[in-house]
Design a protein around this motif. Structure first.
Motif: not given
Ligand code: PMV
Length: 351
Positions: A278-288
């Motif tokens: 889940i954390n990885h998916g959210a980091l993807s939303s940040l564009g990193v």
């Protein structure tokens, strides 16, 4: 002949080789060593810059600095890798803390960081500092904070000014990171273990060790080194454009870190792994995240990891995967795709 003995200060992770008192300096320490830890962010990178909680682990390896007085006209720092014994950089600083000589590459920033550290100490003579880095640099493992802590601790110990260490590290980290959350710095100075870290804008810093059972992880270098300062700035720009959405993503990341703290305490690995995804998916939303980082996460999950995510600032760098049964299968699968990695077990009961 000078008689000497080595003393270890466990709370500071510094060593001092003591000798006969030096007449001109009135001090007895002539060589000091300081150590700083590398780290893995398990949950919460980037959101932590905006005051959300994070979970991170202090690694047994990091950086070691040997500091001694020198007869040279300038302060000198040499940076070597313990992994390949290459000299990465040699920098020199004048007594006025000007850059009088830097190697190419990242030497400029290292020299500024060295000057920032020196500026917090009262140095009666010039110093020779030799730093050995025990992890790859610039890939999200906190090498700059480990270096800053090692150098500042070594200098503080040699000069008998340990009270200056924290501020010196802070100044150095500002050179490397621009606007650091303080997480890397805290982990570099920590003992081995997993920590919950929270520094909300308007409240006190909360750092609590998580009493987790021993945690086995696989780590690989999926992409080239990236600049933490540039990635933090990129997220800041996205937040300027989409403030509500990015604040919501940061909230999700912070909530994930909080949930993970409980799951780690319980040794509930299935939940910890799912929270990493889940954390990885959210980091993807940040564009990193990058294509290679995403691919390395998929490969790890396919090889049996219970969860996987980028660790650190992203834009390249490392992936961490949860492998409670051992990292062998995941490391093999990564190697087949050309990514080299290592297994690490974090146990707060070990030294
Ligand atoms: O990539 P690293 O190891 O420097 O980690 C940076 C972590 C960030 O949250 C992106 C920045 C910070 O200061 O906390």
């Amino acid at each position: 002949m000078v008689s000497s003995r080595e003393c270890f200060n466990p709370s500071e992770e510094t060593f001092v080789t003591k000798s006969e008192p030096q007449k001109d300096l009135g001090a007895e320490a002539v060589v000091a060593r300081g150590h700083g830890r590398a780290k893995l962010i398990l949950f919460g990178e980037h959101a932590v810059v905006y005051g959300k909680p994070a979970v991170a682990a202090g690694l047994p390896r990091g950086a070691t600095a040997t500091v001694q007085f020198s007869d040279a006209a300038v302060h000198q720092l040499t940076l070597r890798s313990a992994l390949d014994e290459d000299v990465y950089a040699r920098v020199e600083c004048g007594a006025a803390l000007d850059n009088v000589g830097v190697d190419a590459g990242d030497g400029e920033r290292l020299c500024k960081a060295f000057a920032a550290i020196l500026g917090h100490f009262d140095c009666p003579k010039t110093l020779q500092v030799d730093v050995t880095i025990e992890v790859p640099m610039g890939v999200g493992l906190g090498s700059s904070a480990a270096l800053s802590v090692a150098v500042a601790r070594g200098i503080g110990q040699l000069l008998g000014q340990p009270e200056q260490v924290d501020e010196a590290v802070d100044a150095s980290e500002r050179v490397f990171h621009g606007n650091p959350s303080g997480l890397d710095q805290m982990m570099a100075a920590s003992k081995s273990g997993v920590y919950f870290y929270a520094r909300a804008y308007d409240s006190e810093l909360e750092v609590a060790p998580i009493e987790a059972p021993a945690l086995t992880l696989a780590v690989c270098e999926a992409g080239p080194a990236a600049s933490t300062a540039a990635m933090v700035e990129m997220v800041a720009q996205r937040r300027l454009r989409e403030s509500q959405l990015i604040d919501s993503v940061n909230q999700v990341i912070g909530d994930t870190a909080r949930a993970a703290s409980a799951a780690l305490t319980d040794g509930d690995w299935a939940r910890v792994g799912e929270l990493m995804d889940i954390n990885h998916g959210a980091l993807s939303s940040l564009g990193v995240t990058t294509r290679a980082i995403d691919a390395a996460c998929h490969v790890a999950r396919g090889a049996g990891a219970l969860g996987a995510k980028l660790t650190g600032a992203g834009g390249g760098g490392c992936v961490v995967a949860l492998t409670p049964g051992g990292a062998e299968d995941v490391l093999k699968a990564w190697a087949e795709h050309g990514w080299s990695g290592f297994e690490v077990t974090i146990d707060h009961r070990s030294k």
